[in-house]
Structures are given as C-alpha cells and as structure tokens.
Design an enzyme around this catalytic site. Structure first.
Site, PDB file in Angstrom:
ATOM      1  CD  GLU A 108       9.687 -21.626   7.717  1.00 24.74           C
ATOM      2  OE1 GLU A 108       9.681 -20.379   7.645  1.00 24.74           O
ATOM      3  OE2 GLU A 108      10.172 -22.251   8.672  1.00 24.74           O
ATOM      4  CG  ASP A 149       7.332 -19.255  12.150  1.00 23.48           C
ATOM      5  OD1 ASP A 149       7.322 -18.214  11.479  1.00 23.48           O
ATOM      6  OD2 ASP A 149       8.296 -20.043  12.161  1.00 23.48           O
ATOM      7  NE  ARG A 209       6.954 -20.110  18.204  1.00 23.88           N
ATOM      8  CZ  ARG A 209       7.593 -20.707  17.222  1.00 23.88           C
ATOM      9  NH1 ARG A 209       8.054 -21.952  17.392  1.00 23.88           N
ATOM     10  NH2 ARG A 209       7.795 -20.118  16.059  1.00 23.88           N
ATOM     11  CD  GLU A 262      13.602 -19.046  15.425  1.00 23.49           C
ATOM     12  OE1 GLU A 262      14.207 -18.642  14.423  1.00 23.49           O
ATOM     13  OE2 GLU A 262      12.515 -19.634  15.379  1.00 23.49           O
TER      14      GLU A 262
END
Lengths: 675, 675
Positions: free
Chosen positions: A386, A358, A329, A279
């Site tokens: 999150e 994620d 991904r 990232e």
C-alpha cells in the site's frame, strides 16, 4: 493461467523422478492426509505405494514425542527419507519442506522444525464485488462475479433480497493458492475485507455461509483455518434487532446462534476478525461499551467451538483537526487498549499493526507490543504494498519486518523482550498469538502484479514459521525456488536488486521515519503536503527551519512514554534516538547533524539522489537477465522497473525541491535541485 | 417542482391584472410569435384580444426603423403600452423587459434597447449519462435516463448498437429554462459537453438528432439557437473512415453531409462547438494540421446553412513538467492561435476564456482578446462556480466579469479598445462575436444549488444584452425580481451579502492573482501545494523567501509581451503591476510592499482573517431574513453559508499556516496562525 510462484511444478517433477512415496497414519485419515496423497500423485505425479518397503519417501503421521502438533522431522534412513509428525498437517509441512530442500539443496539428513508463531495468518481485503482494497494484482481470487454493484450502497439490501452468489468458484486457483499458503507453513486465512461492505456482512449466514464452506473446505485440506471478517453492526443490520450493543442479551444470543450454525457446517472454522470503531466502522463505543466488551461478546459465542476472535487495535481519531497539536495518532492504540489489558477473554487476540501509524516505510515498534502484558497479541503486517510502491516498485520488505520483530521492547529480560517473543510471554493463551498480514495476490497471471513481489508473500510465511531466519536467507531460498533455471551469477543479480530494494524505496520516499508525503487516498507517488492539512493525523510539520514530529514527553505529545523506560529514554533524547526514525520522534532543524555526520537536509538530498541511481542500476542489472528467465517474468519486472524509475525521479525531485524551497540550503554536491 | 428564479409567476400574474394584450404581426406568424401568445395566456394568464382597441398592451412585430432585428422599444401611448420590434424575437425580449420593469419599478415610458453582443450563449457541460461536468446543482436538466453507463467507455459503442435514448424529456422544465434564457436576452445554447463522451458523439446523427430536434424546437420557440458540441474524431469513430484529417476530402464530405442532414431537420440550428487538441481531446494537430484547418473544415460544412463554428482556444500543454520553468500555460492560447489570425473563415468564432488560465478568482485579461485582429472572438465565462465555491459559497461573480470586459486592451483607441468592444472592432463578421458561458443549472429545485447563485446566471444574460450595466445595477434588478416580498431593508441585506461576496471569496482563497491552491480535480477547498508539482501548468513557486510567477520579459516567461505595449509595460514593472494580479506576473519577496503600504505576507494574513469575518457576517445578516422570505430559500442559503464558513476557515488556516511556515514572519496583529 497462473504461474508457479515458488513451487515450479515441472522442475519439481523432474527432480522427484525416482521417488516412491508411502503414507502411513496411526489413526483415521483426515482430509489433510488425503490432500497429502493428492499432492504426491497429482502435483508431483510420483508413485504412492501401500508397501512401505517399496517406497523411498516415507510419510508417517502419528504419535511422535514432539510437543507441537505442527512440528515435523525429516531424516535420512538408509536410502529412504522419513518425514514424520503428530498430525497430517505437520507431515504436510514436512512434505513441502522436503520439496524446498530439493530445490535449495539444503540437507534433509536430520531436520526438526516447529513453528515459531502459533497463528500464521493472511488477511484478504477482498470485497464480495471482486475488488480488493489496497490490492495491486488485479481482482480478487475469491470473489468476482457480481461486479461493482454490491459495494456502493451497503445499507440497502442483504443477500436475501438479491439471491446473488459473489464467489468466483475458481477451484483450481484456490487449490494452488492454498498450496502456496501451506507450503510456507501458514495456517489461517480471513477471506473478506475488514471493512465489511455489501454482501460481506451476510457471509456469516445462509445462504452465503454454504459458499464460504466450499472455500473453507479447500483451505482445510491444507490445514488452514478460515476466518470471516464480521460487521459489528450485524445484529441490527441482519438480525432485525434494534441494537448491536455487546452487553444486550439478545445481541449475545444472536451472535451465539450464528456461531453455532457456522460450526455445524464448518467444524474447523477459525473465528472472526473484527475492525470496530475504526475509520467509520461501527463498534462498541457507539453503545458506551469498550473494546473488551465488544471482543468478549464475540469470544463467548465462539468459545464453545474453540474459535478465536481477532480484534484489531487500529483505533484512532480519523477526523483529527490538523491544527490540534495535542492529539497524536501514534498514541491512539495504546491509549485505547492499554487500560483493557487483562480483560480480554482467552480466545481473543488483539491484532496490532507493527508500527503505531500504518505500515510506513520506516516506523518504530507499536507500543502495544510488549505493552499489553496479559493479552493475546497478533502482530499485523502488510504484504500488499500500500505505502511501499504498489508492487510497481520493487520492494522486498522482509528486512523491515525482521527488524520489527527483533526489536527489543524492554518489557521482558533478554531475548524474551524481543517483539516476536514478548507476545508469547505476555499471552493468556500462547496458542493465540502470532503474526498476520494483509496478503498481496490477485488475478494477475503472476499472482502479485510484480513477479518480485512474490518474495514478500513467501517471506512472510517463512518468517512466521521460523522467526530466527534472516531476510537474506529467506531471499536466497525464494530465488532458488522461483528461478531454478538461473545460475549463480543470475541469482546474484536478483539477490542484489531485491536485497537493497527496501532501503532504496526508503531512500527516495519520505525521509527519516516522517512517513506519508504521498498522494492522498491512492498512496502511490509523492505529495509532500498531501496529508499535511488533512484529518488523518499524519503530519510532517515542515517549516522554513525544520521538520518532524515532536513526540517527546519533554516538549511534545508524550508518545515516547508509552515505551518501556530504557526505550523511552532512548527515543526521548534527540542524541540517542535512531536516525532512521528521527523525524518520527523529533522536530529538528535542517542543520541537525545525524550520527553519520551528515545534516538532515543533506541526508534528504543524498538519499533521494542515491535512491534514483539505485533504481537506474536495477534497470541495468535486470536487463542482464533477458533471455535467462522466462520472457513473461523478464518483461513483467522490466516494465515495472521503468515505472519505478519514473516514480523515483518524481519522488526525488518533489522532495528535494520542497525542502530546498523550505530551507534555502543548497546541495553540498551541487546536483540539480529544481527551484 | 422547481422555483421561479427571477420570474415570480404569482407576483407577475397579480401585477398584470387588468392588462389586456394584443399581438400584431406584419408578416406570417412564426413559432416565436406563437410562444409570445402562449406566454400571455398561459404564463401570465392575461386576456389576449384580436381587437387592438380593446387592449392596453400592444405587441407589434414588423418593419421598424431599427437597425437590429433584436432591438425593441417600449413606449406608453395614452393608457396603453406598445412593445415593438422587427421580429417576434425582438418583441419577446421587449415583453420580458416589460415584466422586469413591472417588478423593478423602472419606467417603460420610452425605452429603446438593442443587445450589446451578437452571440449571447450558454454552454452545457452536460453528459448524455445525465451527469454535469463541473455541475453543482444536481443532474442534467437535458439528459438523464441512462445512468452512468455511457460515460466510462466512450470508444466501445455508438448509439446504433444500443438503441438508447439519453434525453430526459422533461418538457415543462425545458420550457421554463428556455424562458429564463430568453427573459435575459440569451440567444444560443450548446446542449452537450465540449468533452464529448459516450453517446454525445452520436448526437449529430440519426437517431439521436431527432431527439436533439425535440429540444431545439423548444429553444427555437424562445428565439434560441441550439448548438452541438462535436467530437473532432467523429469521421473515424462514427463514419468508419480511417482518418479525421480536416484536409481529407472524404472527411470534409462526411461533415458536409452531417450538416446537411441536421439543417434539413433543424433549420435554425446554430452550429458546432469544438474543443480540439485540448486536455486529451483529438484535434487537427494529430494530423499535422493547424486549428484554422480544423475550424475551417467544419465552417465549410455549415456555411451553406448559415451555421457557425465556435472553436475553443483553450489549447495548452496539460502534461507539463513542473520542473520546466520555460513553459508557461498562460502563453499557450496566444502562442497557438495568434499566428492563425486572419485565416479563420467568416463563420468561425474563436471562443477565448476571459483569462489566460482557467476562471480563477482573479486573472488578467486573455491576450487573444484584442490580440486577434482579424478573427471573430467569443469571450468565454464560467457561471458554474468551478473554482469559485461550487455554489456552496456565496459568490456573486458579475463584478469580476464586468471588470474583465471593461479592461482596456490598448489594441484600439479609447473605448474601442475595451475587451467588450475590441472583439467587434476586430471581427471578420461582427454578428459572430459575443459572450458565452458555462451555465450553472441542474435538477436542484432552485436550479442552481444555492438560491443566490441564480444571480450569476441572470447577470451573465443581462451583461450580454447590455454591457454598459454595472454589477450593482444588475444585482438590484435581480433582487427586486427574485425577492419581491422583501422590503427595502430586507433587500439591502441580500445586496450587502451578494455585492461583497466575490471579493470575500478572493480574500480567503488564493492571494493576489496567484490562482489555484485548491484540491486537485475537485476544485473545492484549499490545498496550497495541490497543483504545485502536477502537470497542469498552475504553480505558485512559493519558497522561504517569496511567492509568485515571474511572467516578465526581463527575467520570466515573457508572457507580458503578448499584451499591447502600454499594458505590457504596466504588467512588466513590479511597481506598476496592479496588486490584485501581482503574483500572476511577478515573484516577489514576502516583504514586498503593495500599493496600500501593506507587505505581501501581511496582506495574505489580513485578507484571510477578513474573509472569514465577512462570512461570519453573512451568516448573521442572513439570519435576519428568517421568516421574511420563503423557508426553502432561507434554509437553502443558511445551510450553504454554514458550509461556506467552515470552508473559509479551512482556507484561512491552511493558507496562513503555509505562508507562516514558509516565511517565518508573524502576523503584525498577533492573531492565531497555527504553527
């Protein structure tokens, strides 16, 4: 100032009345032993006597026959309780276990306990400016005097230019926090964000390292090793070198000197945590090196001191083109790291997120877990919510984690193949495997924003210590300690809400393992197409006929082939793939029938209506606790539930309308779906 | 430091060689007359003589027979040019017209010109912190020394606490800017954002009003009246009153005193611009009053000084529920204001955006234009390219504006019914109608970020002055003045790009008047569903069968009924509704056939492929200008075109894929649409 979480001080003090403690150590007393004494006289306010015969709680630090230096026993000998272990740390764990048993009513007649996982760690994504990335509980408890200035422009200064002190220096809070960690058996903490910004890069050197030491010393009292997240590009940024190439001798020498200086100051320093080539962060790829080169360079610097490199495997193309259906991904971690298996130094651990994407509401297991066969692996969890409701929505996530660690990778026979065991079986150094999690506390009075979110923090620690526990048992423990004032009926209300909350959250958010569908960047609230045409590799591919990501070998991205054969075959076949991650593996028509006989589209409608009704139920149930728990706890959760209900309704309606508009298929039960 | 825009100083100076000027005024000379002298000797560097017989350009300020005090004539008398008007301002306009003619080659033998619109205004959405809301050309040219501190917390301080000076005090830039305004005939400017934040609220009082005067005096030299955007809640915030109720005598007295003090300092102050009860701003509704009450209160304060209240009609529910199909944002302005028609004071003008939504790539006319029959109306435009490509994408928008002002409202017979005329026909005071626009300049060297975006600023001014001009004529004028170095072939390249750019932008963005489909808040780049489930009232309602908003009386929101009968009937019937706004008025199947015989879905594909090809053409065409115009201009547009092409491709692919996934209908020509 801040609440007690699962260590209700007043209750414990009154329960401990009449207890007289004695501490004996076969060797010289260390800092942790002194902490144990402090806990007795200051936290419990119990007498601590030098004459063992006058005591009824005997803490013995010394040479037991235990294999583990962290294991403890608690036994009843006549009227006395004896807590014993090889080290002060082991006895400290036994001491907190004794407190827990006192609140839960468990027997302490004959307890032997050793931790399941060697590394039991929490990661702070705290910035030196006092903010917390993906934090939902207020500002950082560790940093927070400088304000926002250090964040924005990481390249322009180092601490030497500014002479700033980013630390909060709130020692009372830090001690309380370290106590929580130790009380559930956690033994490691990384204090700064893996996205190393601003002053964060300079924490490894003078003058900030002296302040790190101040924090590390507190953690050390509680047997907790402090780690720092380091900036891979530090040799260039801080060291004035023209490269950070891991194979450059000057770079290696620079890191070695840094490590030497750190250990001179902090002898039990844990090591470095690294996010590289991820990232936008710098990493070995930019020098044509691989991740083993990068990690081993740091490992070499730490090895003389016994330190560990924890190297994150979260490496993927974060500038993907949504049009490119060939890139997946989910494949990325395995594709990047599998070829390096066996090349990592023994003091490197690869930190692998539990799922391949994620921390979504439902994911299959990351293929590197078990897939790495000669590498130390630490499985990463995310306590901070999150993608799971920002600690606004009640979401006791331990059931999901327990499911993940008990997933059979098929990489070893029987129990050895379970995720939680296979990492040990495949380790180069079994002492460097374990679990790590991004923690969820901040400056909010109740630490976690939502009182009920404390249970995730608690549960993570307990799961690390004893990975045979089930989520219900952990929850019951937590309730008993957190709400000692509640009677059984009251506790059952809390239990009923918490125990179902993770499934409820899944119900009203992204269906059947497809993931995301949330507001970009912010990650709270629905946006079905929010990531659909973006660069992050997180797509649902819904069209008028169907939805889901084809990751099969036959017709898709071939991701399923990264699993061991039996698992690969199960996921490959739409008939055997589990429903909860169906859309993770397959693109299916809306009319596809799930194992329970429901169609995909009807499942979407049913779960989304049900999810909202469950939250409505929580609101009603919680209301029954009014006046039965402290007002601030009641009001806190009550306020959060109100926001959760609004959010759940929004999720329900956006998802239902989106899929109705797509499919044209009405709800069988004729409930309201907006056109 | 900054470029010349359409006043190329060196070129003008050389063209003016041999010109000798004389200025004669029948009355006392005012500030604007002195400015005229300054323009001659400093801007043109031409001789200015007291003896008219020695001059060959004669500027005569005095009593002509013209009705208008802004009209001018330019005549040739023997070898001399005579420019004449009633006022110094009129002659200044004539002077700039003479310069324009010199560059364009137009005849100046016998020119008479008077402005079409009375109010010809630009609005600055500049914040006192130096930022520009919806600005794409760098920081504010007016403000900019304080940094970001004044924005965030508007409630916590006033200027009195801080003693801060937010003004930039860049006089050279301000003079150049005012010259640009006057050179195209603009006569009014609001210097601060209608969302009045931070120090912005305090601009109306000491000490900031003294700094406003400094700016206003510069504008006044160029015949431009300065307005301030005011905060409706100011009596409470600044005045220490417990209310800002427009009917409260203390509130009225407070505003009257403010107006008195302002005019004592700035005698030709224009007045107040107000955004009230809009997108979270305070307004009369919070006191149970209506917008006439609010506007008339301010009008009463300004009336003794001849000032004007410009009151924005941009009032709608910005917390709409997307599920609520009964609420239609398009209806809101009419629904809020029509009932007040006739109640506004003569020195109030209602500022109405040209379309009912918000400056989309294609909108029908706002129903208040012509719909208000006894109210002064100012039509609002947006030069800054908020929804039109952020001055990254080339987008000469004047064609759209000209279409809008020439729309027949059907509210008066013949030409009188055209939007540009009907506002005068329906005015209480025709001197208080006109056009206003949010301007597009900032601190970028070329003022507008993209060199080609200067044409919109120029074009807006020219359209205000002469609303009979067509967009092609305005473009040719602009090219001749902006690129005097280019030959005819070079100019035709610029013309070809600019002239088609607005349609090209429409082609690759939201189709057929449906609007939005852009990234929320940011408003650049595609996000088809970005606003679909949001609170802003801007939806496309696409499903597997069709797309568009049903605003008919028969089956929809009934918005069409707000138009005059003939127009209402035309829009109501899907057969007669114009294609370019079809989806604004109707929800139609993808197979609906447009007037050109193409289906809606094929039209979407065709236009989106075509739009990208057009941009590719621009890139190629522009490259032919390399070395033929100044490098900075070439490079600037070249760089922007590269970004435009990337953005256009993204729009094309996201829109095409979205509608392909929805409809399942392939492109007839088999071009690539990603699945």
């Amino acid at each position: 100032m801040f609440d007690d979480m699962w260590l209700p001080q007043e209750t414990l003090r009154s329960l401990m009345e009449g207890r007289v403690f004695h501490v004996a150590s076969s060797g010289p007393e260390d800092r942790t032993c002194v902490r144990l004494r402090t806990e007795i006289i200051e936290f419990l306010r119990c007498p601590l006597v030098g004459d063992a015969s006058q005591a009824n709680v005997l803490l013995r630090i010394g040479d037991t026959a235990f294999d583990s230096d962290e294991a403890y026993t608690i036994r009843r000998t006549g009227d006395a309780i004896v807590i014993e272990g090889n080290t002060s740390r082991a006895v400290l764990y036994g001491f907190y276990a004794f407190l827990r048993a006192t609140l839960t009513g468990e027997s302490v007649d004959d307890v032997y306990s050793a931790p399941s996982q060697a590394i039991r760690m929490v990661d702070h994504w705290d910035q030196t400016d006092g903010s917390v990335e993906r934090g939902y509980s207020g500002a950082s408890i560790l940093f927070g005097t400088l304000g926002e200035d250090t964040w924005e422009d990481p390249g322009n200064f180092t601490v030497h230019d500014r002479g700033m002190d980013p630390f909060r220096h709130d020692r009372a809070r830090l001690v309380a926090y370290a106590r929580f960690l130790a009380s559930v058996g956690l033994n490691a903490v990384a204090i700064n964000n893996v996205n190393v910004r601003g002053l964060g890069a300079s924490l490894i050197e003078h003058p900030l390292i002296e302040q790190v030491k101040e924090v590390a010393d507190v953690f050390d009292e509680f047997g907790i090793a402090t780690y720092l997240s380091v900036f891979f590009g530090a040799p260039r940024r801080l060291g004035g070198l023209d490269t950070s190439d891991p194979l450059d001798p000057r770079v290696r020498a620079w890191w070695a000197a840094k490590a030497d200086a750190i250990y001179a100051l902090i002898p039990r320093f844990g090591g470095f945590l690294v996010k590289a080539d991820s990232e936008g962060e710098p990493g070995p790829y930019q020098y044509g090196r691989d991740h083993a080169d990068g990690a081993n360079m740091l490992a070499e610097a730490l090895a003389p001191h016994g330190g560990t490199v924890i190297w994150r495997a979260f490496v993927y193309n974060s500038s993907q083109d949504w049009r490119d259906r060939g890139t997946d991904r989910a494949r990325a971690a395995f594709d990047n790291f599998k070829a390096l298996d066996g090349r990592f130094a023994p003091n490197v651990a690869l930190q692998v997120k539990f799922g391949p994407i994620d921390f979504q509401n439902c994911e299959p297991l990351n293929t590197l877990i078990g897939g790495m066969e000669r590498t130390n692996v630490v499985i990463e969890f995310e306590i901070t919510a999150e993608y799971l409701g920002h600690q606004i929505d009640v979401n006791y996530s331990v059931p999901q984690w327990i499911r993940m660690i008990n997933t059979d990778t098929g990489r070893e026979p029987g129990e050895e193949g379970l995720a939680k065991n296979v990492i040990r079986a495949h380790a180069v150094d079994a002492g460097r495997t374990g679990f790590a999690a991004v923690q969820n506390v901040g400056m909010d009075r109740n630490w976690t924003g939502n009182k009920l979110a404390q249970a995730n923090f608690y549960g993570f620690g307990r799961m690390c210590w004893d990975d045979e526990l089930d989520a219900g048992r952990i929850l019951d423990e937590w309730i008993a300690q957190t709400f000692p004032v509640l009677d059984g009926e009251g506790r059952s209300i809390v239990r009923a809400i918490q125990a179902t909350s993770n499934q409820t959250y899944i119900d009203y958010t992204a269906p059947l393992g497809v993931g995301f569908m949330t507001v970009p960047h912010y990650h709270y609230g629905p946006s079905v197409d929010g990531y659909e045409y973006d660069r992050w590799g997180t797509y649902h591919f819904a069209d008028r006929d169907g939805v889901g990501v084809d990751r099969t070998q036959a017709t898709g991205t071939g991701y399923t082939a990264q699993y061991a054969p039996a698992l690969a075959a199960r996921y490959e076949d739409v008939a055997t793939a589990p429903d909860e991650t169906l859309l993770f593996f397959h693109h299916v028509p809306y009319t596809h029938v799930l194992h329970d006989g429901t169609s995909v589209i009807q499942h979407i409608y049913d779960t989304h209506f049900r999810g909202v009704e469950n939250v409505r139920g929580y609101v009603e149930q919680w209301d029954r606790l009014r006046g039965r728990i402290p007002d601030e706890d009641f009001d806190n959760v009550n306020e959060r539930l109100g926001r959760q209900l609004a959010s759940a309704i929004e999720w329900r309606d956006q998802i239902n309308t989106f899929f109705y508009r797509m499919s044209g298929i009405p709800d069988e039960q004729g409930r309201t779906i907006h056109r």
